[in-house]
Scaffold this motif. Structure first.
Motif, mmCIF file in Angstrom:
data_model
loop_
_atom_site.group_PDB
_atom_site.id
_atom_site.type_symbol
_atom_site.label_atom_id
_atom_site.label_comp_id
_atom_site.label_asym_id
_atom_site.label_seq_id
_atom_site.Cartn_x
_atom_site.Cartn_y
_atom_site.Cartn_z
ATOM 1 N N GLU A 157 0.825 -1.204 0.000
ATOM 2 C CA GLU A 157 0.000 0.000 0.000
ATOM 3 C C GLU A 157 0.866 1.263 0.000
ATOM 4 N N TYR A 158 1.948 1.232 0.744
ATOM 5 C CA TYR A 158 2.873 2.362 0.758
ATOM 6 C C TYR A 158 3.486 2.565 -0.627
ATOM 7 N N ASN A 159 3.890 1.468 -1.230
ATOM 8 C CA ASN A 159 4.516 1.534 -2.550
ATOM 9 C C ASN A 159 3.551 2.067 -3.606
ATOM 10 N N LYS A 160 2.287 1.656 -3.547
ATOM 11 C CA LYS A 160 1.294 2.140 -4.511
ATOM 12 C C LYS A 160 1.126 3.651 -4.427
ATOM 13 N N GLN A 161 1.098 4.162 -3.207
ATOM 14 C CA GLN A 161 0.989 5.609 -3.032
ATOM 15 C C GLN A 161 2.213 6.324 -3.597
ATOM 16 N N LEU A 162 3.369 5.728 -3.380
ATOM 17 C CA LEU A 162 4.614 6.340 -3.823
ATOM 18 C C LEU A 162 4.695 6.409 -5.346
ATOM 19 N N GLN A 163 4.148 5.392 -6.017
ATOM 20 C CA GLN A 163 4.206 5.387 -7.475
ATOM 21 C C GLN A 163 3.431 6.553 -8.087
ATOM 22 N N ILE A 164 2.391 7.008 -7.399
ATOM 23 C CA ILE A 164 1.564 8.096 -7.922
ATOM 24 C C ILE A 164 2.368 9.386 -8.037
ATOM 25 N N ILE A 165 3.230 9.644 -7.067
ATOM 26 C CA ILE A 165 4.026 10.873 -7.091
ATOM 27 C C ILE A 165 5.427 10.636 -7.648
#
Length: 286
Positions: A157-165
């Motif tokens: 979940e952390y990684n998915k958020q990071l990919q957005i930015i």
């Protein structure tokens, strides 16, 4: 000091299932596969495309993140390579035949060579796996996830958020590192200043702003994230100082150096975050 990013480290952790690296890269003419895991297709149907991807398994070579792993096609009439990032390319099948793809990252490593055949139809049909019969469970009883499963889910979940930015970080860092290779002098001052002002600083500012609001679900990830955020803030501060040192035709070299060193302080924080990420992966992503 070149800027550092952890986003690709995070992605590769999920691809590899284990986030770790060991050994020193010092001997000449090693195989590229000593430091990467390669995902390549053997066949592509005409008109289709498939991804060529590498996942870095050994970060101990200080320059490994700067290597460009884009393959070169022996015949672009058969397979055309479309570069997406240094680590990911698309292989586009144009005409029937066989093309040899070569990846060369310098004198330290032997070129990595593989062949891909373009076909009318796949020679090996994918096997169909029967749907397994679910095991009977007691009515109303739901299996609770293990601690390891929760930690992996938090990481994903952390990684998915990071990919957005991540696109903002990647754009800023790629251009900045190119500028550092160019070097700062009177003849490059204007290019350096405009690139920092118009692309690097605005994009990295967006990245740092987004990084502040990422949701982090457990204490171990939080510790890693705090170092990541601290390092990113320092890098942004350094970039801003460097930009301001180039506003006039007379370069303020002492100010530029101060900004450069501030970026280096940020890299130290990101190195700490990377170490914590490696430890996290070793414990939970297996």
């Amino acid at each position: 000091m070149k800027q550092k990013s952890l986003i690709y480290s995070l992605m590769l952790a999920l691809i590899l299932s284990v986030v770790s690296g060991a050994g020193n890269i010092s001997a000449a003419a090693r195989n590229i596969t000593d430091i990467v895991k390669v995902t390549t297709p053997s066949e592509i149907k005409i008109g289709e495309w498939k991804s060529y991807e590498i996942a870095i398994t050994d970060w101990t070579d200080g320059d490994v993140a700067d290597h460009d792993f884009t393959p070169i096609s022996s015949d672009e009439n058969i397979i055309k390579v479309v570069r997406k990032t240094k680590w990911v390319s698309e292989l586009h099948a144009l005409n029937k035949g066989t093309a040899t793809l070569t990846v060369n990252i310098g004198e330290k490593f032997e070129p990595y060579v593989f062949t891909v055949q373009v076909v009318d139809d796949y020679t090996v049909k994918p096997e169909t796996t029967p749907t397994p019969t679910p095991e009977p469970t007691s009515p109303g009883v739901k299996k609770s996830p293990t601690h390891e499963e929760v930690m992996v889910k938090d990481f994903e979940e952390y990684n998915k958020q990071l990919q957005i930015i991540g696109k903002y970080e990647n754009k800023a860092i790629t251009l900045y590192n190119e500028l550092i290779d160019l070097g700062i002098k009177d003849s490059t001052r204007k290019t350096f200043f405009l690139s920092l002002s118009n692309t690097v600083v605005p994009n990295y500012t967006k990245f740092v702003s987004g990084l502040k609001y990422l949701k982090v679900n457990n204490a171990e990830l939080k510790e890693m994230h705090n170092h990541y955020l601290a390092g990113a803030k320092l890098q942004l501060e350094g970039l801003t100082i460097m930009r301001d040192s180039l506003k006039t035709t007379k370069i303020n070299y002492s100010k530029f150096e101060a900004g450069y060193n501030k970026v280096g302080e940020g890299v130290k924080q990101l190195n700490k975050a990377e170490l914590l990420m490696d430890n996290y992966g070793s414990k939970y992503i297996k």
